[in-house]
Scaffold this active site. Sequence first.
Site, PDB file in Angstrom:
ATOM      1  N   SER A  67     -28.969 -15.295  74.685  1.00  0.00           N
ATOM      2  CA  SER A  67     -29.499 -15.047  73.350  1.00  0.00           C
ATOM      3  C   SER A  67     -31.007 -15.169  73.346  1.00  0.00           C
ATOM      4  O   SER A  67     -31.608 -15.771  74.228  1.00  0.00           O
ATOM      5  CB  SER A  67     -28.910 -16.068  72.377  1.00  0.00           C
ATOM      6  OG  SER A  67     -29.499 -17.323  72.657  1.00  0.00           O
ATOM      7  N   LYS A  68     -31.573 -14.578  72.321  1.00  0.00           N
ATOM      8  CA  LYS A  68     -33.015 -14.579  72.150  1.00  0.00           C
ATOM      9  C   LYS A  68     -33.569 -15.993  72.102  1.00  0.00           C
ATOM     10  O   LYS A  68     -34.683 -16.233  72.527  1.00  0.00           O
ATOM     11  CB  LYS A  68     -33.335 -13.908  70.811  1.00  0.00           C
ATOM     12  CG  LYS A  68     -33.963 -12.554  70.967  1.00  0.00           C
ATOM     13  CD  LYS A  68     -34.427 -12.072  69.623  1.00  0.00           C
ATOM     14  CE  LYS A  68     -34.837 -10.618  69.758  1.00  0.00           C
ATOM     15  NZ  LYS A  68     -34.896  -9.901  68.565  1.00  0.00           N
TER      16      LYS A  68
END
Length: 481
Positions: free
Chosen positions: A255-256
Amino acid sequence: MSVRVRFAPSPTGYLHIGGLRTALYNYLFARHNNGKFILRIEDTDRSRYVEGAIENLINSLKWVGIDFDEGPGKDGMFGPYIQSERLDIYKHYANILLESGWAYRAFDTPEEIEEMRKRLSEAKLDSKYDRMNMKNELTMSQRDVNELINKGTPYVIRLKIPEGEIKFYDIIRGEVIVSCKEIDDQVLLKSDAYPTYHLANVVDDHLMKITHVIRGEEWLPSTPKHIILYDAFKWEKPEFAHLPLLLNKDKSKLSKRQGDVALEDYIQKGYFKEAIINFVALLGWNPSGDREIYSLQELIDSFDLRKVNKSGAVFDIQKLDWMNGYYLRHSDDRILVEKLKDVLERISLSYPNEDYLYKVIHLFKDRVSFIHQIPEIADYMFNKPAEYEKEYLEKHWDRSKLPLILNLLEKLKISDFTHDNLQNNVKAFCEEKNIKLKEIIHPLRLMITGKSSGAGMFETMEVLGKEECIERIVKFINSIE
Ligand code: GLU
């Protein structure tokens, strides 16, 4: 039958590393099998429309060197390759399903759907579409249905999921079996006449003669619906392969929040495309044992879908950085000089000439993983040192050294200022003074670079040049005394 595969991204504005892995595996599979690699843009979700996203995507693929055979802006017998330009096709196929009884119109308003969800959740039931209690062709008379259609009442077209179970074979996962009880009566065509992902995806894979669907594991739950659609249309199914999830180091889904996920970020940070391709290719597959470095052609030659792992692949940024260092060391100096020029321009550092940059690259290429690290660790190659590392200074300088250094300064005024010559002269000087070489090297490094570490001192001096080195020593003495 010749292999035809596709990368079918929704244009979200950037190319996710997971998307890049999917594109790459499709590309490797196509090239390995002398097949075709198709780029299809799945842009039927208008709420997610992003200006310029398609161009951006195509440029990203081009940058890493994944070229497609058919797709937007290219010839191909099965276009258009942008789904929003194929709406009539999806409508046509939705109607075929209506006629054959595999799909039905549903007239429920969003509020009614909301109410149904609430009702089902209160009764602790699955929140699937409650086919037999809602406003649709299965519960209404033909007359009422016609009346609503004539009045222009909006409706969606839903897939009528049969009873029983769905079985399919996945090249990576083996046999997958899902009970139809778990599958919702999927909307195929929305009231604005746009298809959903499922209808458009299956229709296009069929019409574009796709032989293998290679995509991320997150699409696995969609596949049973697709299988039902293929059966409903009486179409031959492609083969399926769902690629393992990409994970953060702590095994959570990539994920970011834990780092960059867009290819653009990596390009901007100065990664080489060869390193990115090599690294991404090994997220879920390794051609053989422990080896880590592969060229694109080697990846093509050895690609085998059956050897892709089922379990998630950990995205290890340290490995990527290490690979980048490898590709940097093995890159042509011309390419590195161009990159260094860009970096220096960005941070407004000047240099005497291009030849100088070749020498700097030569000095530092074994010591960094990224070109931008060169001015970070060795800003003194571009400016006289503005300060001197405190500890190093205290350790290697005291006033008693001044006569020695003034003496040495004279010895440096040689015409042939090469590292060999410098080394011979300084060695001779040390012997004459009966001191160890390092008693001179450290003060020299301090005075000339201001730093405690760097490349070979005589090599560094040769690149900086005689005038510059002498100026720096004088500057140091003046500033310290
Ligand atoms: N449009 C889907 C995506 O955004 C495609 C999934 C598939 O390959 O079927 O990834």
